[in-house]
Design a protein around this motif. Sequence first.
Motif, PDB file in Angstrom:
ATOM      1  N   PRO A 154      -1.468   4.005  -4.719  1.00  0.00           N
ATOM      2  CA  PRO A 154      -0.569   3.063  -4.045  1.00  0.00           C
ATOM      3  C   PRO A 154      -0.222   1.877  -4.952  1.00  0.00           C
ATOM      4  N   PHE A 155       0.901   1.244  -4.646  1.00  0.00           N
ATOM      5  CA  PHE A 155       1.365   0.112  -5.448  1.00  0.00           C
ATOM      6  C   PHE A 155       0.318  -0.985  -5.546  1.00  0.00           C
ATOM      7  N   ASP A 156      -0.413  -1.252  -4.457  1.00  0.00           N
ATOM      8  CA  ASP A 156      -1.371  -2.363  -4.506  1.00  0.00           C
ATOM      9  C   ASP A 156      -2.588  -2.069  -5.393  1.00  0.00           C
ATOM     10  N   GLN A 157      -2.749  -0.833  -5.849  1.00  0.00           N
ATOM     11  CA  GLN A 157      -3.811  -0.513  -6.800  1.00  0.00           C
ATOM     12  C   GLN A 157      -3.288  -0.380  -8.233  1.00  0.00           C
ATOM     13  N   LEU A 158      -1.968  -0.337  -8.380  1.00  0.00           N
ATOM     14  CA  LEU A 158      -1.390  -0.156  -9.712  1.00  0.00           C
ATOM     15  C   LEU A 158      -1.760  -1.302 -10.650  1.00  0.00           C
ATOM     16  N   ILE A 159      -1.509  -2.526 -10.243  1.00  0.00           N
ATOM     17  CA  ILE A 159      -1.748  -3.669 -11.122  1.00  0.00           C
ATOM     18  C   ILE A 159      -3.234  -3.802 -11.488  1.00  0.00           C
ATOM     19  N   PRO A 160      -4.177  -3.707 -10.526  1.00  0.00           N
ATOM     20  CA  PRO A 160      -5.591  -3.799 -10.929  1.00  0.00           C
ATOM     21  C   PRO A 160      -6.012  -2.682 -11.887  1.00  0.00           C
ATOM     22  N   GLN A 161      -5.518  -1.462 -11.677  1.00  0.00           N
ATOM     23  CA  GLN A 161      -5.899  -0.372 -12.576  1.00  0.00           C
ATOM     24  C   GLN A 161      -5.283  -0.547 -13.957  1.00  0.00           C
TER      25      GLN A 161
ATOM     26  N   GLY B  62       0.774  -1.227   0.000  1.00  0.00           N
ATOM     27  CA  GLY B  62       0.000   0.000   0.000  1.00  0.00           C
ATOM     28  C   GLY B  62       0.808   1.281   0.000  1.00  0.00           C
ATOM     29  N   ARG B  63       2.110   1.179  -0.147  1.00  0.00           N
ATOM     30  CA  ARG B  63       2.922   2.405  -0.194  1.00  0.00           C
ATOM     31  C   ARG B  63       2.641   3.174  -1.474  1.00  0.00           C
ATOM     32  N   ASP B  64       2.864   4.479  -1.442  1.00  0.00           N
ATOM     33  CA  ASP B  64       2.616   5.316  -2.613  1.00  0.00           C
ATOM     34  C   ASP B  64       3.517   4.914  -3.773  1.00  0.00           C
ATOM     35  N   CYS B  65       2.886   4.744  -4.909  1.00  0.00           N
ATOM     36  CA  CYS B  65       3.601   4.499  -6.159  1.00  0.00           C
ATOM     37  C   CYS B  65       3.736   5.821  -6.906  1.00  0.00           C
ATOM     38  N   TYR B  66       2.606   6.516  -7.061  1.00  0.00           N
ATOM     39  CA  TYR B  66       2.587   7.813  -7.732  1.00  0.00           C
ATOM     40  C   TYR B  66       1.814   8.799  -6.868  1.00  0.00           C
ATOM     41  N   VAL B  67       2.323  10.018  -6.797  1.00  0.00           N
ATOM     42  CA  VAL B  67       1.642  11.114  -6.108  1.00  0.00           C
ATOM     43  C   VAL B  67       1.578  12.264  -7.103  1.00  0.00           C
ATOM     44  N   PHE B  68       0.372  12.780  -7.315  1.00  0.00           N
ATOM     45  CA  PHE B  68       0.162  13.813  -8.327  1.00  0.00           C
ATOM     46  C   PHE B  68      -0.085  15.171  -7.681  1.00  0.00           C
ATOM     47  N   GLY B  69       0.152  16.207  -8.458  1.00  0.00           N
ATOM     48  CA  GLY B  69       0.026  17.573  -7.966  1.00  0.00           C
ATOM     49  C   GLY B  69      -1.359  17.925  -7.477  1.00  0.00           C
ATOM     50  N   ASP B  70      -2.389  17.226  -7.967  1.00  0.00           N
ATOM     51  CA  ASP B  70      -3.757  17.519  -7.527  1.00  0.00           C
ATOM     52  C   ASP B  70      -4.108  16.784  -6.237  1.00  0.00           C
ATOM     53  N   GLY B  71      -3.117  16.099  -5.646  1.00  0.00           N
ATOM     54  CA  GLY B  71      -3.335  15.385  -4.390  1.00  0.00           C
ATOM     55  C   GLY B  71      -3.694  13.917  -4.561  1.00  0.00           C
TER      56      GLY B  71
END
Length: 176
Positions: free
Chosen positions: A75-82, A62-71
Amino acid sequence: MTTPIADDPRFIAHLETTARITGPGMPFEIVEEDVLGQRLPVFANRPHSMREVLLGAARFDGRDCYVFGDGFRLPFDQLIPQVASLAAALRDTHGIGAGDRVAVCAANCREWLMTFWAVAALDAVLVAMNGWWTGAEMRTALDLTEPKLLVMDEKRRERLDGDPGVPVLIAERDFA
C-alpha cells in the motif's frame, strides 16, 4: 479549408476541454519556463523531481500502490517507509549518494521497484539494464556506466561471467 475532423463535435469538445483544464489556475495549467536555455511549455503544478513524486504518494494512504503476481500487495502508506529503509541501507552500507550510479539488472520485481525509488530518494542515478541482455552486453553496460553498486537477481547474475567489479546485491537474498 476545413477538414472533416475540424467539424466533428467530439474533436471540438476535446479541444475546449483541453483549453479549460490547462488554463490559468487549473490543475494542468501550462506555463512557459526556461528549460536548459529554451522557453518551453510545461505544467505549472508538476513535481520537479522523482523525490517529489514519491512524497506525493502519501496522499493515497492505505490504497494499493503495487500488486504482485505472488499476491504481495504494497500500500501507498508503506511505500515511503520501505523506500526510506532501503535508501538508508544503500547510503550507510554502500556509500550511495547524490550522483552515484546504481545499476539494476533483474526481472520485474519489488526489489527492482524499491531500488528505483530508493536511488531517486538519494538523488543518485539509476542505470536500468535490460534483463534480457547477454553476459557480454551486461559487462559492456557496466564498463560504460561505472556504477557504484549492482542490483541483480540470481538468473541475471548467473548469466554475467566473472566478477562484475562492483558490489552486488542479489534480489532474492539481500533485501531482507
